[in-house]
Design a protein around this motif. Structure first.
Motif, PDB file in Angstrom:
ATOM      1  N   MET A   1       0.840  -1.195   0.000  1.00  0.00           N
ATOM      2  CA  MET A   1       0.000   0.000   0.000  1.00  0.00           C
ATOM      3  C   MET A   1       0.875   1.244   0.000  1.00  0.00           C
ATOM      4  O   MET A   1       2.018   1.217   0.440  1.00  0.00           O
ATOM      5  N   ALA A   2       0.303   2.339  -0.478  1.00  0.00           N
ATOM      6  CA  ALA A   2       1.029   3.599  -0.524  1.00  0.00           C
ATOM      7  C   ALA A   2       0.154   4.699   0.050  1.00  0.00           C
ATOM      8  O   ALA A   2      -1.069   4.579   0.107  1.00  0.00           O
ATOM      9  N   ARG A   3       0.809   5.769   0.471  1.00  0.00           N
ATOM     10  CA  ARG A   3       0.064   6.926   0.966  1.00  0.00           C
ATOM     11  C   ARG A   3       0.561   8.167   0.241  1.00  0.00           C
ATOM     12  O   ARG A   3       1.725   8.241  -0.168  1.00  0.00           O
ATOM     13  N   PRO A   4      -0.285   9.166   0.049  1.00  0.00           N
ATOM     14  CA  PRO A   4       0.147  10.373  -0.656  1.00  0.00           C
ATOM     15  C   PRO A   4       1.251  11.090   0.112  1.00  0.00           C
ATOM     16  O   PRO A   4       1.313  11.033   1.346  1.00  0.00           O
ATOM     17  N   LEU A   5       2.120  11.766  -0.629  1.00  0.00           N
ATOM     18  CA  LEU A   5       3.160  12.607  -0.045  1.00  0.00           C
ATOM     19  C   LEU A   5       2.836  14.053  -0.372  1.00  0.00           C
ATOM     20  O   LEU A   5       2.750  14.423  -1.545  1.00  0.00           O
ATOM     21  N   VAL A   6       2.636  14.871   0.657  1.00  0.00           N
ATOM     22  CA  VAL A   6       2.258  16.268   0.491  1.00  0.00           C
ATOM     23  C   VAL A   6       3.441  17.160   0.858  1.00  0.00           C
ATOM     24  O   VAL A   6       3.992  17.048   1.964  1.00  0.00           O
ATOM     25  N   ALA A   7       3.846  18.027  -0.066  1.00  0.00           N
ATOM     26  CA  ALA A   7       4.914  18.987   0.186  1.00  0.00           C
ATOM     27  C   ALA A   7       4.305  20.295   0.693  1.00  0.00           C
ATOM     28  O   ALA A   7       3.349  20.809   0.115  1.00  0.00           O
ATOM     29  N   LEU A   8       4.855  20.817   1.787  1.00  0.00           N
ATOM     30  CA  LEU A   8       4.382  22.073   2.374  1.00  0.00           C
ATOM     31  C   LEU A   8       5.559  23.014   2.581  1.00  0.00           C
ATOM     32  O   LEU A   8       6.639  22.589   2.994  1.00  0.00           O
ATOM     33  N   GLY A   9       5.339  24.286   2.302  1.00  0.00           N
ATOM     34  CA  GLY A   9       6.373  25.280   2.539  1.00  0.00           C
ATOM     35  C   GLY A   9       6.656  25.438   4.023  1.00  0.00           C
ATOM     36  O   GLY A   9       5.740  25.641   4.827  1.00  0.00           O
ATOM     37  N   ALA A  10       7.933  25.363   4.395  1.00  0.00           N
ATOM     38  CA  ALA A  10       8.313  25.413   5.807  1.00  0.00           C
ATOM     39  C   ALA A  10       8.253  26.816   6.397  1.00  0.00           C
ATOM     40  O   ALA A  10       8.455  26.984   7.602  1.00  0.00           O
ATOM     41  N   SER A  11       7.962  27.818   5.565  1.00  0.00           N
ATOM     42  CA  SER A  11       7.877  29.180   6.089  1.00  0.00           C
ATOM     43  C   SER A  11       6.603  29.405   6.909  1.00  0.00           C
ATOM     44  O   SER A  11       6.467  30.430   7.562  1.00  0.00           O
ATOM     45  N   ASP A  12       5.682  28.454   6.859  1.00  0.00           N
ATOM     46  CA  ASP A  12       4.444  28.538   7.639  1.00  0.00           C
ATOM     47  C   ASP A  12       4.438  27.407   8.669  1.00  0.00           C
ATOM     48  O   ASP A  12       3.901  26.328   8.409  1.00  0.00           O
ATOM     49  N   PRO A  13       5.043  27.628   9.846  1.00  0.00           N
ATOM     50  CA  PRO A  13       5.140  26.556  10.843  1.00  0.00           C
ATOM     51  C   PRO A  13       3.787  26.007  11.276  1.00  0.00           C
ATOM     52  O   PRO A  13       3.677  24.818  11.600  1.00  0.00           O
ATOM     53  N   SER A  14       2.747  26.845  11.273  1.00  0.00           N
ATOM     54  CA  SER A  14       1.424  26.366  11.679  1.00  0.00           C
ATOM     55  C   SER A  14       0.903  25.323  10.700  1.00  0.00           C
ATOM     56  O   SER A  14       0.321  24.313  11.103  1.00  0.00           O
ATOM     57  N   ALA A  15       1.126  25.559   9.398  1.00  0.00           N
ATOM     58  CA  ALA A  15       0.697  24.587   8.395  1.00  0.00           C
ATOM     59  C   ALA A  15       1.499  23.297   8.518  1.00  0.00           C
ATOM     60  O   ALA A  15       0.954  22.193   8.380  1.00  0.00           O
ATOM     61  N   VAL A  16       2.805  23.432   8.771  1.00  0.00           N
ATOM     62  CA  VAL A  16       3.644  22.244   8.949  1.00  0.00           C
ATOM     63  C   VAL A  16       3.196  21.466  10.186  1.00  0.00           C
ATOM     64  O   VAL A  16       3.139  20.234  10.165  1.00  0.00           O
ATOM     65  N   LEU A  17       2.863  22.171  11.248  1.00  0.00           N
ATOM     66  CA  LEU A  17       2.374  21.513  12.460  1.00  0.00           C
ATOM     67  C   LEU A  17       1.115  20.709  12.169  1.00  0.00           C
ATOM     68  O   LEU A  17       0.999  19.539  12.585  1.00  0.00           O
ATOM     69  N   ARG A  18       0.166  21.300  11.450  1.00  0.00           N
ATOM     70  CA  ARG A  18      -1.073  20.584  11.115  1.00  0.00           C
ATOM     71  C   ARG A  18      -0.781  19.385  10.210  1.00  0.00           C
ATOM     72  O   ARG A  18      -1.355  18.297  10.384  1.00  0.00           O
ATOM     73  N   GLY A  19       0.114  19.587   9.226  1.00  0.00           N
ATOM     74  CA  GLY A  19       0.458  18.491   8.331  1.00  0.00           C
ATOM     75  C   GLY A  19       1.159  17.358   9.049  1.00  0.00           C
ATOM     76  O   GLY A  19       0.903  16.175   8.768  1.00  0.00           O
ATOM     77  N   LEU A  20       2.033  17.693   9.994  1.00  0.00           N
ATOM     78  CA  LEU A  20       2.743  16.667  10.758  1.00  0.00           C
ATOM     79  C   LEU A  20       1.791  15.915  11.668  1.00  0.00           C
ATOM     80  O   LEU A  20       1.876  14.682  11.781  1.00  0.00           O
ATOM     81  N   GLU A  21       0.886  16.626  12.300  1.00  0.00           N
ATOM     82  CA  GLU A  21      -0.090  15.970  13.171  1.00  0.00           C
ATOM     83  C   GLU A  21      -0.929  14.972  12.368  1.00  0.00           C
ATOM     84  O   GLU A  21      -1.182  13.842  12.827  1.00  0.00           O
ATOM     85  N   ALA A  22      -1.349  15.372  11.166  1.00  0.00           N
ATOM     86  CA  ALA A  22      -2.131  14.474  10.326  1.00  0.00           C
ATOM     87  C   ALA A  22      -1.305  13.276   9.882  1.00  0.00           C
ATOM     88  O   ALA A  22      -1.783  12.137   9.869  1.00  0.00           O
ATOM     89  N   ALA A  23      -0.041  13.513   9.522  1.00  0.00           N
ATOM     90  CA  ALA A  23       0.820  12.430   9.055  1.00  0.00           C
ATOM     91  C   ALA A  23       1.063  11.411  10.156  1.00  0.00           C
ATOM     92  O   ALA A  23       1.021  10.197   9.920  1.00  0.00           O
ATOM     93  N   LEU A  24       1.306  11.869  11.370  1.00  0.00           N
ATOM     94  CA  LEU A  24       1.557  10.951  12.484  1.00  0.00           C
ATOM     95  C   LEU A  24       0.310  10.168  12.861  1.00  0.00           C
ATOM     96  O   LEU A  24       0.406   9.085  13.456  1.00  0.00           O
ATOM     97  N   ALA A  25      -0.869  10.702  12.500  1.00  0.00           N
ATOM     98  CA  ALA A  25      -2.131  10.015  12.788  1.00  0.00           C
ATOM     99  C   ALA A  25      -2.556   9.085  11.656  1.00  0.00           C
ATOM    100  O   ALA A  25      -3.636   8.496  11.713  1.00  0.00           O
ATOM    101  N   GLY A  26      -1.736   8.963  10.609  1.00  0.00           N
ATOM    102  CA  GLY A  26      -2.056   8.053   9.518  1.00  0.00           C
ATOM    103  C   GLY A  26      -2.504   8.722   8.232  1.00  0.00           C
ATOM    104  O   GLY A  26      -2.841   8.039   7.264  1.00  0.00           O
ATOM    105  N   GLY A  27      -2.521  10.057   8.210  1.00  0.00           N
ATOM    106  CA  GLY A  27      -2.914  10.781   7.009  1.00  0.00           C
ATOM    107  C   GLY A  27      -1.789  10.853   5.997  1.00  0.00           C
ATOM    108  O   GLY A  27      -0.802  10.105   6.089  1.00  0.00           O
TER     109      GLY A  27
END
Length: 249
Positions: A1-27
């Motif tokens: 199985m595979a999961r999507p890989l989403v690239a996010l600009g690191a200049s927005d730490p809040s967006a990275v935080l949300r993306g990391l939280e989702a990734a660690l939860a299986g997103g």
């Protein structure tokens, strides 16, 4: 199985935080990128293996760009081991870019602690802004401890500013890594009451896995013919698109 890989600009730490939280939860897996960094020769894949939650671009000590693939198990194992070494989870001040593993570690530990990190503006490190940020670190009965993570030049700038030094001295620990921390700088910090913890690690080890020269709980270290060998649950899955380098290291 595979999961999507989403690239996010690191200049927005809040967006990275949300993306990391989702990734660690299986997103979708997360790839934080620095907008001003040179692009790697190959584009990242659109999907990664199911085990991969986080991808970190790094040149490391080789100068050759690569993408390190980390599982949620590895990232969370590193956070748990660090919390145990530091005395427990807490609130964090983010002073490092979130496309680096050290900055991502601050976000991970905030997620696992259930705290919201205070974020310094990206760019020039300002000791006055650092002191203000320390004052904004909220703590409660469940998270009485307060931490930050710096590189040596940031620590030196803190110690050059009396107010920033006083603020740093109120923290339970100031992690310092990314490069060797000079002994005089460590001694100067400790003389000022700043609880410095020197860290060693890499993207391939989910960040710092050796604190003050001692491997964290589940991490094992050995030296073989002048080469440092590290093992434990914090290790990366490998390098995306580079099976030969993965097997070699």
């Amino acid at each position: 199985m595979a999961r999507p890989l989403v690239a996010l600009g690191a200049s927005d730490p809040s967006a990275v935080l949300r993306g990391l939280e989702a990734a660690l939860a299986g997103g979708p897996a997360l790839l934080p990128v620095a907008e001003d960094a040179p692009a790697l020769p190959t584009a990242p894949p659109s999907h990664v293996e199911q085990r991969v939650a986080l991808v970190v671009e790094t040149s490391g000590s080789t100068g050759t760009g690569k993408r390190v693939a980390l599982s949620s198990d590895a990232v969370l194992a590193g956070a748990a081991a660090a919390d145990a070494a530091l005395g427990g989870p807490g609130a964090w001040l983010l002073a490092l870019p979130t496309h680096y593993i050290a900055g991502l570690n601050v976000l991970t530990r905030s997620i696992t602690a259930g705290t919201t990190p205070v974020v310094l503006p990206v760019g020039h490190f300002d000791p006055a802004a650092f002191a203000d940020a320390v004052d904004r670190l909220d703590v409660g009965p469940a998270d009485p401890r307060r931490y930050t993570s710096l590189v040596p030049v940031q620590l030196a700038r803190v110690l050059d500013d009396p107010r920033a030094t006083a603020a740093a001295a109120t923290l339970d620990a100031v992690l310092v890594g990314g490069q060797a921390t000079p002994v005089p700088l460590r001694e100067r910090a400790r003389a000022a009451g700043v609880r410095v913890v020197t860290t060693y690690g890499a993207s391939e080890t989910s960040g710092g896995c050796v604190y003050d020269g001692v491997p964290l709980g589940p991490v094992r270290a050995a030296v073989d013919d002048g080469e440092l060998l590290l093992a434990g649950p914090v290790l990366a899955e490998g390098y995306l698109g580079d099976d030969e380098r993965t097997a070699r290291t």
